[in-house]
Write a protein that holds these residues in place. Sequence first.
Motif, mmCIF file in Angstrom:
data_model
loop_
_atom_site.group_PDB
_atom_site.id
_atom_site.type_symbol
_atom_site.label_atom_id
_atom_site.label_comp_id
_atom_site.label_asym_id
_atom_site.label_seq_id
_atom_site.Cartn_x
_atom_site.Cartn_y
_atom_site.Cartn_z
ATOM 1 N N ALA A 190 8.933 24.309 13.982
ATOM 2 C CA ALA A 190 7.631 24.229 13.282
ATOM 3 C C ALA A 190 7.183 22.769 13.176
ATOM 4 N N VAL A 191 8.127 21.869 12.890
ATOM 5 C CA VAL A 191 7.776 20.437 12.797
ATOM 6 C C VAL A 191 7.262 19.955 14.150
ATOM 7 N N MET A 192 7.982 20.327 15.225
ATOM 8 C CA MET A 192 7.561 19.864 16.563
ATOM 9 C C MET A 192 6.180 20.398 16.915
ATOM 10 N N GLU A 193 5.963 21.673 16.586
ATOM 11 C CA GLU A 193 4.689 22.298 16.923
ATOM 12 C C GLU A 193 3.527 21.604 16.208
ATOM 13 N N GLN A 194 3.745 21.247 14.945
ATOM 14 C CA GLN A 194 2.611 20.737 14.162
ATOM 15 C C GLN A 194 2.464 19.222 14.185
ATOM 16 N N THR A 195 3.461 18.520 14.700
ATOM 17 C CA THR A 195 3.320 17.054 14.725
ATOM 18 C C THR A 195 3.314 16.493 16.149
ATOM 19 N N GLY A 196 3.479 17.372 17.131
ATOM 20 C CA GLY A 196 3.617 16.913 18.515
ATOM 21 C C GLY A 196 2.311 16.534 19.187
ATOM 22 N N GLU A 197 2.399 16.314 20.501
ATOM 23 C CA GLU A 197 1.262 15.869 21.317
ATOM 24 C C GLU A 197 -0.008 16.679 21.071
ATOM 25 N N LYS A 198 0.170 18.015 21.074
ATOM 26 C CA LYS A 198 -1.006 18.865 20.942
ATOM 27 C C LYS A 198 -1.695 18.603 19.607
ATOM 28 N N ALA A 199 -0.857 18.471 18.555
ATOM 29 C CA ALA A 199 -1.410 18.196 17.232
ATOM 30 C C ALA A 199 -2.103 16.843 17.235
ATOM 31 N N ALA A 200 -1.537 15.897 18.013
ATOM 32 C CA ALA A 200 -2.104 14.540 18.036
ATOM 33 C C ALA A 200 -3.462 14.516 18.726
ATOM 34 N N LEU A 201 -3.718 15.481 19.579
ATOM 35 C CA LEU A 201 -5.001 15.523 20.282
ATOM 36 C C LEU A 201 -6.150 15.925 19.354
ATOM 37 N N LYS A 202 -5.761 16.526 18.218
ATOM 38 C CA LYS A 202 -6.771 16.933 17.261
ATOM 39 C C LYS A 202 -7.513 15.696 16.742
ATOM 40 N N LYS A 203 -8.801 15.839 16.494
ATOM 41 C CA LYS A 203 -9.576 14.701 15.972
ATOM 42 C C LYS A 203 -9.046 14.309 14.606
ATOM 43 N N PRO A 204 -9.157 13.015 14.241
ATOM 44 C CA PRO A 204 -8.707 12.626 12.901
ATOM 45 C C PRO A 204 -9.472 13.405 11.826
ATOM 46 N N LEU A 205 -8.793 13.619 10.701
ATOM 47 C CA LEU A 205 -9.415 14.376 9.602
ATOM 48 C C LEU A 205 -10.760 13.760 9.203
ATOM 49 N N TRP A 206 -10.827 12.424 9.193
ATOM 50 C CA TRP A 206 -12.073 11.710 8.842
ATOM 51 C C TRP A 206 -13.249 12.252 9.646
ATOM 52 N N GLU A 207 -13.039 12.422 10.945
ATOM 53 C CA GLU A 207 -14.124 12.931 11.807
ATOM 54 C C GLU A 207 -14.394 14.396 11.530
ATOM 55 N N ARG A 208 -13.300 15.150 11.300
ATOM 56 C CA ARG A 208 -13.500 16.582 11.031
ATOM 57 C C ARG A 208 -14.199 16.808 9.694
ATOM 58 N N LEU A 209 -14.097 15.820 8.798
ATOM 59 C CA LEU A 209 -14.817 15.926 7.516
ATOM 60 C C LEU A 209 -16.284 15.554 7.683
ATOM 61 N N GLY A 210 -16.632 14.991 8.841
ATOM 62 C CA GLY A 210 -18.031 14.640 9.104
ATOM 63 C C GLY A 210 -18.307 13.153 9.076
ATOM 64 N N GLY A 211 -17.244 12.328 8.943
ATOM 65 C CA GLY A 211 -17.444 10.878 8.979
ATOM 66 C C GLY A 211 -18.022 10.328 7.677
ATOM 67 N N GLU A 212 -18.433 9.046 7.756
ATOM 68 C CA GLU A 212 -18.777 8.314 6.526
ATOM 69 C C GLU A 212 -19.906 8.955 5.703
ATOM 70 N N LYS A 213 -20.963 9.389 6.385
ATOM 71 C CA LYS A 213 -22.120 9.906 5.648
ATOM 72 C C LYS A 213 -21.719 11.137 4.820
ATOM 73 N N ALA A 214 -20.994 12.050 5.480
ATOM 74 C CA ALA A 214 -20.583 13.289 4.811
ATOM 75 C C ALA A 214 -19.582 12.998 3.690
ATOM 76 N N VAL A 215 -18.628 12.109 3.961
ATOM 77 C CA VAL A 215 -17.614 11.811 2.939
ATOM 78 C C VAL A 215 -18.271 11.163 1.724
ATOM 79 N N ARG A 216 -19.225 10.242 1.965
ATOM 80 C CA ARG A 216 -19.940 9.587 0.858
ATOM 81 C C ARG A 216 -20.653 10.613 -0.022
ATOM 82 N N ALA A 217 -21.299 11.575 0.627
ATOM 83 C CA ALA A 217 -22.039 12.600 -0.126
ATOM 84 C C ALA A 217 -21.062 13.443 -0.953
#
Length: 246
Positions: free
Chosen positions: A109-136
């Motif tokens: 489970a650790v390998m699955e969720q922290t490995g290469e494939k997981a690393a390809l996921k966009k950073p949480l900051w971007e998935r939250l919508g970036g600065e404008k969205a986080v500020r709001a």
Amino acid sequence: MVRALLLTAGMLTAIAGVRADDKPLDRGEIDKRAYKLAYDTALKGTELYNVAKDQAGCLRLYEGAVPALAAFLDHRPELAKTIAAQLAEADRLATVKDKAFALRKALDAVMEQTGEKAALKKPLWERLGGEKAVRAVIHDFVLAAAPDPKVDFFRGGKFPLDAKGVEKLEQYLVELVSATTGGPLKYTGRDMKSSHKGMKITEAEFTALAGHLVATLKKYKVPQAEIDELVGIVAGTAKDIVEVKK
Ligand code: HEM
């Protein structure tokens, strides 16, 4: 057994380290190291189990590494839960073989969720919508949480922040979210322990505050996976902020 423990200790040094510049490791780096520790442990365990026919040695190795991994993954609450469940399962099972397999599942489970494939996921900051969205989100979150008596944000008037103070706090919060979710803004405020020292913040107040964060994220239609991830990060600050366990 001694060999297995030494191996685990060596692997742990790799994960627990700080960077040469003394900055704490970011989540991406912790994930990378957790992946490597899980991978190396599983590889060594398989070798012990299949090649050396040392099932007990394999189990000892896993028994050392798996709980240690869990301790580094509090920024991944779901994964930490999976690991805890597999540890409980291993405890319950009777044979060395079954116990080893239960712990191997935790490593997988650790390998699955922290490995290469997981690393390809966009950073949480971007998935939250970036600065404008986080500020709001932060602005609405502070507006909702500050007047709530269950949070007692201003600590009975001991920290009477004026409009400028609230604006500054919001800026710090945006920076903090950025710095912990892979965003570009650096955190310029004080650390969580010293900025909340002596406030006697209770567990219940912390939970009430986290509730406002969840409600605001929901209002902004942030998907549940991202809410869980951000709330997991915030929950990780409780050990530095909460002074009263009730
Ligand atoms: C019930 C829980 C909490 C209460 C009552 C609370 C209250 C406060 C207050 C009154 C201040 C202003 C302190 C000052 O002006 O000296 C402050 C600062 C701050 N808080 Fe909290 N807080 C809570 C939880 C949190 C959490 C969960 C986070 C983020 C994860 C957070 C992040 C910050 C930051 C970044 C600052 C500014 C630090 C600085 O001045 O450099 N707080 N908090």
